[in-house]
Design an enzyme around this catalytic site. Sequence first.
Site, short mmCIF file in Angstrom:
data_model
loop_
_atom_site.label_atom_id
_atom_site.label_comp_id
_atom_site.label_asym_id
_atom_site.label_seq_id
_atom_site.Cartn_x
_atom_site.Cartn_y
_atom_site.Cartn_z
N PRO A 253 0.85 -1.20 0.00
CA PRO A 253 0.00 0.00 0.00
C PRO A 253 0.88 1.25 0.00
O PRO A 253 1.24 1.78 1.05
CB PRO A 253 -0.80 -0.13 1.30
CG PRO A 253 0.09 -0.92 2.20
CD PRO A 253 0.90 -1.84 1.33
N ASP A 426 6.07 2.58 1.69
CA ASP A 426 5.12 1.57 2.14
C ASP A 426 4.45 2.10 3.40
O ASP A 426 5.10 2.27 4.43
CB ASP A 426 5.86 0.26 2.41
CG ASP A 426 4.93 -0.89 2.76
OD1 ASP A 426 3.78 -0.63 3.17
OD2 ASP A 426 5.36 -2.05 2.63
N HIS A 427 3.14 2.36 3.29
CA HIS A 427 2.43 2.97 4.42
C HIS A 427 2.33 2.04 5.62
O HIS A 427 1.94 2.48 6.71
CB HIS A 427 1.03 3.42 3.98
CG HIS A 427 0.68 4.80 4.43
ND1 HIS A 427 0.91 5.25 5.72
CD2 HIS A 427 0.13 5.86 3.78
CE1 HIS A 427 0.50 6.50 5.84
NE2 HIS A 427 0.03 6.90 4.67
N ARG A 428 2.68 0.78 5.44
CA ARG A 428 2.66 -0.15 6.58
C ARG A 428 3.84 0.08 7.52
O ARG A 428 3.76 -0.25 8.71
CB ARG A 428 2.69 -1.59 6.08
CG ARG A 428 1.48 -2.01 5.29
CD ARG A 428 1.66 -3.40 4.70
NE ARG A 428 2.77 -3.46 3.76
CZ ARG A 428 3.16 -4.56 3.11
NH1 ARG A 428 2.51 -5.71 3.34
NH2 ARG A 428 4.16 -4.53 2.27
N CYS A 430 5.51 3.06 8.07
CA CYS A 430 5.55 4.36 8.73
C CYS A 430 4.35 5.19 8.29
O CYS A 430 3.66 4.84 7.33
CB CYS A 430 6.85 5.11 8.42
SG CYS A 430 6.98 5.68 6.71
#
Length: 456
Positions: A253, A426-428, A430
């Site tokens: 994501p 990758d928004h997972r 940070c």
Amino acid sequence: MAQVLEFKLPDLGEGLTEAEIVRWLVEVGDVVAIDQPVVEVETAKAMVEVPCPYGGVVTARYGEEGTELPVGAPLITVAVGERPTSGAGSASAEGSGNVLVGYGTSEAPARRRRVRQGRPVSGASAAGSGEVNGQGAVPAVNGQAAAPETDDGPVPVISPLVRRLARQNGLDLRELTGSGPDGLILRADVEYALRAAARSGAAEPQTPVPQPTSTAPAPQPTATAAPGEIRTPLKGIRGAVADKLARSRREIPDATCWVDADATELMRARTAMNAAGGPKISLLALLARICTAALARFPELNSTADAEAREVVQFDRVHLGFAAQTDRGLVVPVVRDAHARDAESLTAEFARLTEAGRTGTLTPAELTGGTFTLNNYGVFGVDGSTPIINHPEAAMLGVGRIVPKPWVHEGELAVRQVVQLSLTFDHRVCDGGTAGGFLRYVADCVEQPAVLLRTL
């Protein structure tokens, strides 16, 4: 009495299970030395030469150029045990034991002697006997096995990949006039001919099915190209890149933030460095140095997300990948321990890996293991991009072209050297605050290179 040994495609490492034959380096009847490269293959990671662990006379080859072979499939058979009178040294049935790609004994391979009886024959017809090309014993001239070369040699082409491009599209290279030195056929010549054929309808490019010379599995046929189409199989390096990009889009994501920065002082600093003498410092090296300093402040971005374990794995070392465009497609060589290198060392390593990428000699180890990627797409003359993260990494810094633009500097409108920086992450691993902080620090270092002194 000669013993015939079979050399199979070795384990190529890095989880690779197959390779495509790009170019044979030996013919049936050639005398080869231990650890002499016998075939050039392209894997999903790189193009490499495969050395044979046996010394002797090549009695058979398996697979035409363009054939894909799985690991463990036979490549060649070699008659060993006979001692040539000169040239290649002693043939040995023991072999070197070094059958991994890129490894061999410390001895330099002896010079190859070519032995032919008329036109060379590929295949297993001679594998079961001591004969070469099914013609019985090789005649000796002045104590050496020899025969006249055939007159119809190959058309001069700049690289095996250009030859393969023509073959895959049913183009006869002998009908082309090369634009390179001494009539050398370049990739541009082949592509021009294919476009001309598509426009005129005089030829219908196809992807032929290479016919193997043994029981090795042949590649599955692809769909026939319609008029005006050119079909290029997604395999080898291009196929691996396609798979990785698709996986990145499926699993990560991602989000992108960007900022414009005044790079005037960075360019001045580089000019001053290079005017002081010593090796020249590249702009990419300075950007890499800024990257590693930013990752030291924001280590969350030097990581990967382990989806199966539902964990974020953070690394304490920066193995910096950088995107490089080659004739074989996009590759991402990796600079090991970039955080521990100065600007001179980074410049030298970037230059070495870039040249290896252009010549197709990057090893699998040089193309894997990255923890963060720097993408300087500004070399293509564009300002910005939202690149796809290099799976399984967590972030990529993009750098656009540096161009003169109006800019407010010290309260006055001035023309400054401006660059657009983008961070895809990758928004997972940070949130936007961390990503924004990283990018802002990079921009600050670009605008005021003295900021880097805090981390040197």
